[in-house]
Design a protein around this motif. Structure first.
Motif, PDB file in Angstrom:
ATOM      1  N   VAL A 136       0.813  -1.219   0.000  1.00 40.03           N
ATOM      2  CA  VAL A 136       0.000   0.000   0.000  1.00 40.03           C
ATOM      3  C   VAL A 136       0.847   1.270   0.000  1.00 40.03           C
ATOM      4  CG1 VAL A 136      -1.803   1.319   1.191  1.00 40.03           C
ATOM      5  CG2 VAL A 136      -1.862  -1.177   1.226  1.00 40.03           C
ATOM      6  N   ALA A 137       1.659   1.456   1.041  1.00 37.51           N
ATOM      7  CA  ALA A 137       2.332   2.737   1.237  1.00 37.51           C
ATOM      8  C   ALA A 137       3.250   3.113   0.082  1.00 37.51           C
ATOM      9  CB  ALA A 137       3.127   2.712   2.543  1.00 37.51           C
ATOM     10  N   ALA A 138       3.992   2.151  -0.461  1.00 35.09           N
ATOM     11  CA  ALA A 138       4.900   2.456  -1.563  1.00 35.09           C
ATOM     12  C   ALA A 138       4.177   2.618  -2.900  1.00 35.09           C
ATOM     13  CB  ALA A 138       5.987   1.394  -1.657  1.00 35.09           C
ATOM     14  N   PRO A 139       3.297   1.701  -3.291  1.00 39.89           N
ATOM     15  CA  PRO A 139       2.680   1.842  -4.622  1.00 39.89           C
ATOM     16  C   PRO A 139       1.657   2.965  -4.728  1.00 39.89           C
ATOM     17  CG  PRO A 139       1.844  -0.126  -3.512  1.00 39.89           C
ATOM     18  CD  PRO A 139       2.987   0.388  -2.684  1.00 39.89           C
ATOM     19  N   LEU A 140       0.945   3.290  -3.658  1.00 47.43           N
ATOM     20  CA  LEU A 140      -0.144   4.262  -3.781  1.00 47.43           C
ATOM     21  C   LEU A 140       0.332   5.632  -4.269  1.00 47.43           C
ATOM     22  CD1 LEU A 140      -3.322   4.723  -1.789  1.00 47.43           C
ATOM     23  CD2 LEU A 140      -1.801   6.688  -1.935  1.00 47.43           C
ATOM     24  N   PRO A 141       1.301   6.289  -3.614  1.00 43.50           N
ATOM     25  CA  PRO A 141       1.689   7.615  -4.100  1.00 43.50           C
ATOM     26  C   PRO A 141       2.308   7.600  -5.485  1.00 43.50           C
ATOM     27  CG  PRO A 141       3.150   6.886  -2.339  1.00 43.50           C
ATOM     28  CD  PRO A 141       2.023   5.914  -2.383  1.00 43.50           C
ATOM     29  N   VAL A 142       3.005   6.521  -5.844  1.00 45.54           N
ATOM     30  CA  VAL A 142       3.563   6.429  -7.197  1.00 45.54           C
ATOM     31  C   VAL A 142       2.442   6.383  -8.229  1.00 45.54           C
ATOM     32  CG1 VAL A 142       4.899   4.998  -8.783  1.00 45.54           C
ATOM     33  CG2 VAL A 142       5.705   5.348  -6.457  1.00 45.54           C
ATOM     34  N   GLU A 143       1.415   5.564  -7.964  1.00 48.12           N
ATOM     35  CA  GLU A 143       0.281   5.495  -8.886  1.00 48.12           C
ATOM     36  C   GLU A 143      -0.426   6.840  -8.998  1.00 48.12           C
ATOM     37  OE1 GLU A 143      -1.181   3.112 -10.913  1.00 48.12           O
ATOM     38  OE2 GLU A 143       0.742   2.087 -10.640  1.00 48.12           O
ATOM     39  N   ALA A 157       6.167   1.337 -13.248  1.00 49.38           N
ATOM     40  CA  ALA A 157       7.103   0.591 -12.390  1.00 49.38           C
ATOM     41  C   ALA A 157       8.502   1.208 -12.401  1.00 49.38           C
ATOM     42  CB  ALA A 157       7.176  -0.862 -12.836  1.00 49.38           C
ATOM     43  N   LEU A 158       8.797   2.059 -13.370  1.00 50.93           N
ATOM     44  CA  LEU A 158      10.109   2.702 -13.438  1.00 50.93           C
ATOM     45  C   LEU A 158      10.283   3.783 -12.377  1.00 50.93           C
ATOM     46  CD1 LEU A 158      10.182   3.298 -17.319  1.00 50.93           C
ATOM     47  CD2 LEU A 158      11.533   1.596 -16.082  1.00 50.93           C
ATOM     48  N   LEU A 159       9.180   4.386 -11.946  1.00 49.07           N
ATOM     49  CA  LEU A 159       9.259   5.631 -11.194  1.00 49.07           C
ATOM     50  C   LEU A 159       9.788   5.465  -9.776  1.00 49.07           C
ATOM     51  CD1 LEU A 159       5.925   7.325 -12.334  1.00 49.07           C
ATOM     52  CD2 LEU A 159       8.184   7.412 -13.402  1.00 49.07           C
ATOM     53  N   GLY A 239       6.340  13.909  -3.426  1.00 47.46           N
ATOM     54  CA  GLY A 239       5.043  13.288  -3.183  1.00 47.46           C
ATOM     55  C   GLY A 239       5.163  11.842  -2.744  1.00 47.46           C
ATOM     56  N   HIS A 240       6.082  11.107  -3.369  1.00 46.85           N
ATOM     57  CA  HIS A 240       6.251   9.697  -3.019  1.00 46.85           C
ATOM     58  C   HIS A 240       6.859   9.548  -1.636  1.00 46.85           C
ATOM     59  CE1 HIS A 240       8.834   6.010  -2.934  1.00 46.85           C
ATOM     60  NE2 HIS A 240       7.650   5.489  -3.105  1.00 46.85           N
ATOM     61  N   GLU A 241       7.992  10.203  -1.414  1.00 44.08           N
ATOM     62  CA  GLU A 241       8.710   9.993  -0.153  1.00 44.08           C
ATOM     63  C   GLU A 241       7.892  10.450   1.049  1.00 44.08           C
ATOM     64  OE1 GLU A 241      11.503   8.412   0.513  1.00 44.08           O
ATOM     65  OE2 GLU A 241      11.770   7.892  -1.581  1.00 44.08           O
ATOM     66  N   ALA A 242       7.231  11.591   0.926  1.00 38.75           N
ATOM     67  CA  ALA A 242       6.448  12.083   2.061  1.00 38.75           C
ATOM     68  C   ALA A 242       5.286  11.155   2.369  1.00 38.75           C
ATOM     69  CB  ALA A 242       5.939  13.495   1.779  1.00 38.75           C
ATOM     70  N   THR A 243       4.543  10.770   1.350  1.00 40.97           N
ATOM     71  CA  THR A 243       3.329   9.988   1.578  1.00 40.97           C
ATOM     72  C   THR A 243       3.646   8.585   2.068  1.00 40.97           C
ATOM     73  OG1 THR A 243       2.179  11.271  -0.116  1.00 40.97           O
ATOM     74  CG2 THR A 243       1.185   9.186   0.537  1.00 40.97           C
ATOM     75  N   VAL A 244       4.601   7.918   1.442  1.00 40.01           N
ATOM     76  CA  VAL A 244       4.914   6.550   1.865  1.00 40.01           C
ATOM     77  C   VAL A 244       5.360   6.543   3.323  1.00 40.01           C
ATOM     78  CG1 VAL A 244       7.320   6.567   1.054  1.00 40.01           C
ATOM     79  CG2 VAL A 244       6.135   4.419   1.256  1.00 40.01           C
ATOM     80  N   ILE A 386      15.439  11.565   5.729  1.00 37.10           N
ATOM     81  CA  ILE A 386      14.141  11.054   5.292  1.00 37.10           C
ATOM     82  C   ILE A 386      13.825   9.855   6.165  1.00 37.10           C
ATOM     83  CG2 ILE A 386      12.845  10.053   3.378  1.00 37.10           C
ATOM     84  CD1 ILE A 386      14.585  11.718   1.496  1.00 37.10           C
ATOM     85  N   ARG A 387      12.856  10.031   7.063  1.00 42.66           N
ATOM     86  CA  ARG A 387      12.594   9.048   8.107  1.00 42.66           C
ATOM     87  C   ARG A 387      11.457   8.126   7.683  1.00 42.66           C
ATOM     88  NH1 ARG A 387      13.344   7.732  13.281  1.00 42.66           N
ATOM     89  NH2 ARG A 387      11.575   7.090  14.558  1.00 42.66           N
ATOM     90  N   GLY A 388      11.739   6.837   7.633  1.00 43.51           N
ATOM     91  CA  GLY A 388      10.700   5.910   7.233  1.00 43.51           C
ATOM     92  C   GLY A 388      11.067   4.473   7.539  1.00 43.51           C
ATOM     93  N   LEU A 389      10.191   3.584   7.129  1.00 49.09           N
ATOM     94  CA  LEU A 389      10.352   2.152   7.337  1.00 49.09           C
ATOM     95  C   LEU A 389      10.614   1.469   5.999  1.00 49.09           C
ATOM     96  CD1 LEU A 389       7.212   1.635   9.611  1.00 49.09           C
ATOM     97  CD2 LEU A 389       9.579   1.866  10.394  1.00 49.09           C
ATOM     98  N   SER A 390      11.261   0.327   6.051  1.00 41.88           N
ATOM     99  CA  SER A 390      11.408  -0.497   4.852  1.00 41.88           C
ATOM    100  C   SER A 390      10.456  -1.692   4.892  1.00 41.88           C
ATOM    101  CB  SER A 390      12.863  -0.979   4.681  1.00 41.88           C
ATOM    102  OG  SER A 390      13.277  -1.708   5.813  1.00 41.88           O
ATOM    103  N   SER A 391       9.886  -1.985   6.074  1.00 40.63           N
ATOM    104  CA  SER A 391       8.935  -3.077   6.188  1.00 40.63           C
ATOM    105  C   SER A 391       8.038  -2.855   7.401  1.00 40.63           C
ATOM    106  CB  SER A 391       9.674  -4.420   6.340  1.00 40.63           C
ATOM    107  OG  SER A 391       8.768  -5.487   6.539  1.00 40.63           O
TER     108      SER A 391
END
Length: 397
Positions: A136-143, A157-159, A239-244, A386-391
């Motif tokens: 969810v978190a990774a694909p949604l903002p890219v889409e 899928a490139l983005l 947009g991607h990094e913040a949202t994910v 950039i603070r986040g999780l990988s899993s």
């Protein structure tokens, strides 16, 4: 005075106690590793972001010849320019957003979030747990950004790999091989967008790139092609990094504060304030730099032209002078003057879109998986800025 090591896993796991101790010692500290002063209080951080004597003055990555694409993206970026260039670019981008692109996407984002959360449900049913970041978190903002820009479905899928690789450059002390990969990703992204721009010139659509191409090709050329490319990349990366990371950090916070998760499940009317509180509670962007263009004083520290200073946004968000019980997660908190989207002329142009994305995700999770809980300890990314999780593996009983 107290300081921190931005690469220390214990600090990265929970920087907020260290920030509190530093803030108690003073609003501004000089950080030896960063080579610049950093602000710890909300007031000092807000001053850094708002003061017109402090700007975003881009300095090319060195050696310049080795980072042609990365530097092109930033020299021409809305984020890295000051007036009058910034004023012109922001007016054009804001105008394009204002023509209804965000509202056009609102119902589609809700449907997309629902479909992605349905995948989480299916994985939990089949395997017992599911990774929220992956599904969810990774694909949604890219889409969402791809739909906004009009990127064909087969290319989307490139983005995300390009964005993930480029933003590594914002960390301190990055190894040379990672810097080289960031430049390669930037070059590939620039090349792809030039092809997309050429396609939209021939076949314009209802997307943001088509709107901005019209500005580029208008009489007098209000926007250069390099600026259009940089704008598109900025929208994706920011947009991607913040949202994910708001989704990942935020859902983790809710899982660790079960009373607040239950409040959200019971009362969807709290969605708007919940989004703001999750951004405040564990900021996806921890540090933001400015450069002095005139002599400036911030909380007693004098900066001369060319001096840099950074606002520690995560520290500002836990300032007890502004936020009652700042270490408590309260999804009904209001007012909530966090600085997670910045402040001043560089306030995030995509903030309304990010709010819709996070809200739609939380709503879908609360409706479909009200008994959601952690299935394993989350895996946090090793970066500080950039603070986040990988899993983030979740289950439901």
């Amino acid at each position: 005075m107290t300081t921190f090591d931005p690469k220390d896993p214990a600090f990265i796991a929970d920087p907020y106690p260290v920030f509190a101790q530093m803030r108690a010692e003073g609003e501004v500290h000089r950080h030896a590793d960063f080579g610049l002063p950093v602000t710890l209080s909300h007031a000092a951080s807000a001053a850094v972001l708002r003061h017109r004597g402090l700007g975003r003055i881009w300095s090319d990555a060195k050696p310049v010849d080795a980072f042609a694409a990365f530097n092109l993206l930033h020299r021409n970026s809305l984020l890295e320019n000051e007036p009058p260039t910034h004023t012109r670019l922001r007016r054009l981008v804001s105008g394009a957003f204002g023509r209804g692109h965000i509202e056009r996407l609102r119902p589609w984002i809700g449907e997309l979030a629902g479909r992605l959360v349905d995948d989480v449900v299916a994985h939990i049913d089949a395997d017992g747990d599911a990774d929220l970041l992956e599904l969810v978190a990774a694909p949604l903002p890219v889409e969402v950004i791809a739909e906004l820009l009009g990127v064909p479905t087969e290319d989307r899928a490139l983005l995300q790999p390009w964005s993930n690789t480029i933003v590594k450059m914002y960390e301190f002390g990055l190894p040379e091989e990672q810097r080289a990969r960031a430049e390669q990703a930037a070059a590939e992204f620039v090349g792809y967008l030039r092809e997309l721009i050429a396609l939209r010139r021939k076949n314009p659509g209802s997307d943001l790139v088509s709107d901005l191409v019209a500005e580029t090709d208008a009489d007098g050329g209000k926007l250069t092609e390099d600026e259009l490319v940089a704008t598109a990349v900025l929208l994706l990366m920011a947009g991607h990094e913040a949202t994910v990371n708001v989704i990942g950090n935020g859902v983790l916070a809710l899982m660790r504060h079960r009373d607040q998760w239950q409040r959200l499940v019971d009362d969807p009317g709290l969605l708007a304030t919940a989004v703001e509180e999750l951004i405040r509670f564990d900021s996806p962007l921890q540090l933001f730099e400015r450069t002095a263009t005139t002599e400036v004083e911030i909380a007693g520290v004098t900066l001369r032209p060319g001096d840099k200073i950074a606002a520690l946004l995560g520290a500002a968000a836990r300032d007890p002078l502004v936020f009652a019980q700042p270490d408590v997660l309260d999804i009904g908190r209001s007012p909530n003057p966090h600085l997670g989207f910045g402040a001043g002329i560089h306030y995030c142009v995509g903030a309304p879109l990010a709010r819709i994305e996070v809200s739609a995700t939380l709503q879908a999770l609360a409706q479909r998986l009200p008994k959601l809980e952690l299935a394993a300890e989350p895996v946090r990314r090793a970066e500080f800025v950039i603070r986040g999780l990988s899993s983030l593996r979740l289950t439901s009983n």
